[in-house]
Design an enzyme around this catalytic site. Structure first.
Site, PDB file in Angstrom:
ATOM      1  N   LYS A 212       0.835  -1.209   0.000  1.00  0.00           N
ATOM      2  CA  LYS A 212       0.000   0.000   0.000  1.00  0.00           C
ATOM      3  C   LYS A 212       0.876   1.267   0.000  1.00  0.00           C
ATOM      4  CE  LYS A 212      -2.947   3.120   0.532  1.00  0.00           C
ATOM      5  NZ  LYS A 212      -4.351   3.345   0.617  1.00  0.00           N
ATOM      6  N   CYS A 266      -3.601  10.885   1.721  1.00  0.00           N
ATOM      7  CA  CYS A 266      -2.903   9.614   1.528  1.00  0.00           C
ATOM      8  C   CYS A 266      -1.515   9.810   0.929  1.00  0.00           C
ATOM      9  CB  CYS A 266      -3.729   8.733   0.596  1.00  0.00           C
ATOM     10  SG  CYS A 266      -5.446   8.682   1.075  1.00  0.00           S
TER      11      CYS A 266
HETATM   12  N1  SAJ Z   1      -1.963  14.961  -8.603  1.00  0.00           N
HETATM   13  C1  SAJ Z   1      -1.132  15.743  -9.385  1.00  0.00           C
HETATM   14  N2  SAJ Z   1      -0.784  15.281 -10.624  1.00  0.00           N
HETATM   15  C2  SAJ Z   1      -1.249  14.101 -11.108  1.00  0.00           C
HETATM   16  C3  SAJ Z   1      -2.093  13.310 -10.302  1.00  0.00           C
HETATM   17  C4  SAJ Z   1      -2.442  13.771  -9.054  1.00  0.00           C
HETATM   18  O1  SAJ Z   1      -0.687  16.827  -8.992  1.00  0.00           O
HETATM   19  O2  SAJ Z   1      -0.890  13.764 -12.244  1.00  0.00           O
HETATM   20  C5  SAJ Z   1      -2.360  15.439  -7.271  1.00  0.00           C
HETATM   21  C6  SAJ Z   1      -3.870  15.650  -7.110  1.00  0.00           C
HETATM   22  O3  SAJ Z   1      -4.277  16.906  -7.590  1.00  0.00           O
HETATM   23  C7  SAJ Z   1      -4.033  15.519  -5.612  1.00  0.00           C
HETATM   24  C8  SAJ Z   1      -2.960  14.463  -5.241  1.00  0.00           C
HETATM   25  O4  SAJ Z   1      -2.057  14.438  -6.322  1.00  0.00           O
HETATM   26  O5  SAJ Z   1      -3.737  16.736  -4.954  1.00  0.00           O
HETATM   27  C9  SAJ Z   1      -3.486  13.060  -5.001  1.00  0.00           C
HETATM   28  O6  SAJ Z   1      -4.535  12.760  -5.892  1.00  0.00           O
HETATM   29  P1  SAJ Z   1      -4.745  11.324  -6.566  1.00  0.00           P
HETATM   30  O7  SAJ Z   1      -5.957  11.388  -7.407  1.00  0.00           O
HETATM   31  O8  SAJ Z   1      -3.505  10.857  -7.220  1.00  0.00           O
HETATM   32  O9  SAJ Z   1      -4.931  10.327  -5.319  1.00  0.00           O
HETATM   33  P2  SAJ Z   1      -5.864  10.310  -3.984  1.00  0.00           P
HETATM   34  O10 SAJ Z   1      -5.071  10.890  -2.850  1.00  0.00           O
HETATM   35  O11 SAJ Z   1      -7.215  10.870  -4.232  1.00  0.00           O
HETATM   36  O12 SAJ Z   1      -6.000   8.710  -3.769  1.00  0.00           O
HETATM   37  C10 SAJ Z   1      -4.832   7.895  -3.676  1.00  0.00           C
HETATM   38  C11 SAJ Z   1      -4.971   6.707  -4.632  1.00  0.00           C
HETATM   39  N3  SAJ Z   1      -3.681   6.026  -4.815  1.00  0.00           N
HETATM   40  C12 SAJ Z   1      -3.149   5.809  -6.035  1.00  0.00           C
HETATM   41  O13 SAJ Z   1      -3.694   6.167  -7.056  1.00  0.00           O
HETATM   42  C13 SAJ Z   1      -1.853   5.066  -6.068  1.00  0.00           C
HETATM   43  C14 SAJ Z   1      -6.027   5.763  -4.106  1.00  0.00           C
HETATM   44  O14 SAJ Z   1      -6.087   4.581  -4.905  1.00  0.00           O
HETATM   45  C15 SAJ Z   1      -5.716   5.361  -2.656  1.00  0.00           C
HETATM   46  O15 SAJ Z   1      -6.679   4.468  -2.128  1.00  0.00           O
HETATM   47  C16 SAJ Z   1      -5.746   6.634  -1.837  1.00  0.00           C
HETATM   48  O16 SAJ Z   1      -4.689   7.486  -2.324  1.00  0.00           O
HETATM   49  C17 SAJ Z   1      -5.547   6.258  -0.386  1.00  0.00           C
HETATM   50  O17 SAJ Z   1      -6.541   6.243   0.352  1.00  0.00           O
HETATM   51  O18 SAJ Z   1      -4.413   5.891  -0.004  1.00  0.00           O
END
Ligand code: SAJ
Length: 413
Positions: A212, A266
């Site tokens: 994870k 996360c």
């Molecule tokens: N972000 C960027 N650039 C990107 C992708 C995301 O700047 O290309 C930023 C987003 O704007 C946000 C942050 O990253 O601020 C995180 O967003 P996210 O959509 O990547 O992830 P979370 O935090 O909503 O959810 C993640 C997920 N993990 C992965 O995709 C590996 C989810 O599957 C997990 O269950 C969750 O964390 C968790 O609960 O751990």
């Protein structure tokens, strides 16, 4: 049925949807939470968190009499622990909520029960949980902690759902199940088979914990690469969005999207659990965190420089949520930037966030106003794009010709 009654400890973003989905399969579910407000809300068939369609599933489960919430644990066949694991000072994992959950359920545990830790946890946490339970209930035999044949089952099965798509991903995602023994993994598979359509893959508890953390660190490192590129390109006068689009045409390149920083509960937290466990070796993971945490400061620096050209500029900040098309403002770099700009007193700060109706108190107290996109653009001298919400995408770009634009999310590019 092996699991006639399931108890979910912690009715937040993970626990409540999990409880409701299991209940929707006809299993009796009792959800336990320390918040009286959350318990009352759920027992009325309502929800205290925002997640698409969750209200309907909870309402149906409560109406059918399959889901109810309580402050006090009671006996069940399986206990799923979905409590927060934040970090404390020094970026060290805080396991106190897991320990409190162990204390709460210990008195009601019975021989043959399964306990699953779903909370994202540092390596070794499931062993710790088992040790705590064993100490609290010397009459029961926990795997790896009793000299007698175990009569209890403990496993780690980290949640992996994406906020905004929780109900769909809860069912369709593959799950990693790390039992304290092979028998524990088998028992946990039976539980997850009630509602998971994806594959349940078994391993040790330690590997499941690390898996994870690895998933979220992988994403953090890749976002850090994109964010670092955006800073380099700014220095070199190159449009980073054009650059990434071109580089991504290579069949083995897939660069993620730069932004104002990494938010949520996360990805900005979990990599620190790896750093804490292996501080000397986790060099790239630590640096990625630092790069992403530094991005809001970079955006603020750009705004400050632009504001110096005006007497008292009107600055419109587009987006407050932690990522596009959600209303979740917690741990949001966009909100952090907007608030910090207001506190710097650079000018008048306008916030545009189509997914909320009212600003959080701390923003209004700082003098920030919530406006529609049209009203904000009309007044603004400087426009800062922080979140790529769908409502911003159709924006008439001619409105922006007379403005200074700082686009941290590639909306205009
Ligand atoms: N972000 C960027 N650039 C990107 C992708 C995301 O700047 O290309 C930023 C987003 O704007 C946000 C942050 O990253 O601020 C995180 O967003 P996210 O959509 O990547 O992830 P979370 O935090 O909503 O959810 C993640 C997920 N993990 C992965 O995709 C590996 C989810 O599957 C997990 O269950 C969750 O964390 C968790 O609960 O751990």
């Amino acid at each position: 049925m092996a699991f006639a009654k399931v108890s979910v400890i912690g009715l937040g973003y993970i626990g409540l949807p999990t409880a409701a989905v299991i209940a929707s399969r006809g299993v009796e579910v009792i959800g336990i939470d320390v918040s009286e407000k959350a318990v009352d809300t759920i027992n009325q068939g309502k929800v205290h968190i925002v997640e698409p369609d969750l209200d309907m599933v909870v309402q149906a489960a409560v109406t059918m009499g399959k889901l109810r919430a309580s402050l006090i644990p009671e006996p069940a066949d399986a206990f799923m622990i979905a409590v927060p694991t934040p970090f404390q000072e020094g970026k060290k994992p805080d396991l106190s909520f897991i320990e409190k959950a162990a204390n709460a359920i210990a008195p009601v545990l019975e021989k043959g029960n399964l306990i699953v830790l779903e909370s994202t946890s540092p390596v070794g946490a499931t062993e710790k949980l088992t040790a705590w339970l064993q100490a609290l209930r010397p009459d029961l035999h926990f795997p790896g902690h009793s000299s007698q044949t175990p009569d209890m089952y403990v496993a780690h099965c980290p949640e992996r759902v994406l906020p905004g798509r929780v109900l769909e991903e809860l069912v369709s995602n593959d799950r990693i199940i790390g039992g304290m023994s092979a028998e524990c993994s088998e028992k946990a598979i039976e539980l997850y088979n009630i509602f998971v359509r994806g594959n349940c893959l078994t391993t040790s508890a330690r590997t499941a914990e690390m898996a994870k953390l690895t998933e979220n660190s992988f994403r953090d490192v890749n976002i850090a690469f994109a964010n670092e590129l955006s800073i380099i390109c700014d220095e070199l006068h190159i449009n980073v969005w054009e650059l990434i689009a071109l580089a991504n045409r290579h069949p083995r390149v897939n660069i993620l999207t730069p932004g104002p920083g990494v938010g949520g509960h996360c990805i900005a937290v979990d990599p620190w659990f790896i750093v804490d466990s292996a501080p000397e070796s986790a060099r790239m993971i630590r640096t990625a965190r630092e790069v992403n945490d530094g991005k809001p400061g970079f955006v603020i620096g750009k705004v400050q420089k632009a504001a110096d050209e005006f007497k008292r500029p009107v600055i419109a900040c587009l987006g407050l949520a932690f990522k596009p098309d959600i209303d979740d403002l917690r741990e949001s770099p966009a909100l952090d930037i907007t608030l910090r700009l207001a506190k710097m007193e650079l000018g008048e700060i306008l916030a545009v966030e189509p997914n909320i109706h009212e600003l959080p108190d701390k923003l209004s107290a700082a003098g920030i106003k919530l406006l529609s996109i049209e009203a904000a653009l009309e007044k603004a001298n400087i426009v800062v794009v922080l979140v790529n919400h769908k409502q911003f995408k159709g924006l008439d770009k001619s409105h922006l010709n007379t403005k200074v634009l700082i686009d941290s999310s590639g909306l205009i590019a």
